[in-house]
Design a protein around this motif. Structure first.
Motif, PDB file in Angstrom:
ATOM      1  N   SER A   7       7.582 108.295  88.661  1.00 49.53           N
ATOM      2  CA  SER A   7       6.427 108.642  89.503  1.00 49.53           C
ATOM      3  C   SER A   7       6.756 108.309  90.942  1.00 49.53           C
ATOM      4  CB  SER A   7       5.179 107.879  89.050  1.00 49.53           C
ATOM      5  OG  SER A   7       5.383 106.482  89.169  1.00 49.53           O
ATOM      6  N   GLY A   8       5.915 108.789  91.840  1.00 51.22           N
ATOM      7  CA  GLY A   8       6.049 108.422  93.245  1.00 51.22           C
ATOM      8  C   GLY A   8       6.628 109.490  94.136  1.00 51.22           C
ATOM      9  N   GLY A   9       7.054 110.615  93.562  1.00 48.13           N
ATOM     10  CA  GLY A   9       7.587 111.675  94.391  1.00 48.13           C
ATOM     11  C   GLY A   9       6.507 112.350  95.215  1.00 48.13           C
ATOM     12  N   GLY A  10       6.943 113.216  96.116  1.00 46.25           N
ATOM     13  CA  GLY A  10       5.981 113.931  96.941  1.00 46.25           C
ATOM     14  C   GLY A  10       6.659 114.613  98.107  1.00 46.25           C
ATOM     15  N   LEU A  11       5.826 115.054  99.035  1.00 43.78           N
ATOM     16  CA  LEU A  11       6.298 115.730 100.239  1.00 43.78           C
ATOM     17  C   LEU A  11       6.236 114.748 101.401  1.00 43.78           C
ATOM     18  CD1 LEU A  11       7.058 118.308 101.824  1.00 43.78           C
ATOM     19  CD2 LEU A  11       4.593 118.766 102.036  1.00 43.78           C
ATOM     20  N   VAL A  12       7.330 114.622 102.127  1.00 41.07           N
ATOM     21  CA  VAL A  12       7.391 113.689 103.244  1.00 41.07           C
ATOM     22  C   VAL A  12       8.197 114.323 104.373  1.00 41.07           C
ATOM     23  CG1 VAL A  12       9.451 112.538 102.341  1.00 41.07           C
ATOM     24  CG2 VAL A  12       7.911 111.289 103.870  1.00 41.07           C
ATOM     25  N   GLN A  13       7.882 113.975 105.584  1.00 41.97           N
ATOM     26  CA  GLN A  13       8.629 114.494 106.722  1.00 41.97           C
ATOM     27  C   GLN A  13       9.960 113.746 106.865  1.00 41.97           C
ATOM     28  OE1 GLN A  13       5.985 114.280 110.161  1.00 41.97           O
ATOM     29  NE2 GLN A  13       5.695 116.495 110.006  1.00 41.97           N
ATOM     30  N   ALA A  14      10.921 114.412 107.446  1.00 47.89           N
ATOM     31  CA  ALA A  14      12.199 113.775 107.728  1.00 47.89           C
ATOM     32  C   ALA A  14      11.984 112.497 108.540  1.00 47.89           C
ATOM     33  CB  ALA A  14      13.114 114.732 108.476  1.00 47.89           C
TER      34      ALA A  14
END
Length: 121
Positions: A7-14
């Motif tokens: 768990s813990g994935g997602g969309l993040v900015q560089a």
């Protein structure tokens, strides 16, 4: 049988950070070597980080200095703290549980379904 769930994935900015978790079932977690792998589209699965039952760690060159693997044996959980994320870190991240009998043969070798990490520009 051992089951692992990431768990813990997602969309993040560089440049951002994420922490992945991998929870394992059963009573043998503290004896297990835990690995984080990742697989990007069109690429082979690659080993990212490893932590042994004794707490020794190792990392792929691509993530050294940016990722930290750790474990909490009281929670049967391994973590991957990811910082300074880059677009090339985009992948599905999988957890692998490996434990061994005293003679060295494999006792359990379990994989989770993975968690998607997407790093945007």
């Amino acid at each position: 049988q051992v089951q692992v769930v990431e768990s813990g994935g997602g969309l993040v900015q560089a440049g951002g950070s994420l922490r992945l978790s991998c929870a394992a079932s059963g009573s043998t977690f503290r004896f297990a070597t835990m690995d984080w792998y990742r697989q990007a589209p069109g690429k082979q699965r690659e080993l990212v980080a490893t932590i042994t039952s004794g707490g020794s760690t190792s990392y792929a060159d691509a993530v050294k200095g940016r990722f930290i693997i750790s474990r909490d044996n009281t929670k049967n959980t391994v973590y991957l703290q990811m910082t300074s994320l880059k677009q090339e870190d985009t992948a599905v991240y999988h957890c692998n549980f490996r434990s061994f009998f005293t003679g060295g043969s494999v006792q359990y070798d379990a994989w989770g379904q993975g968690t998607q990490v997407t790093v945007s520009s």
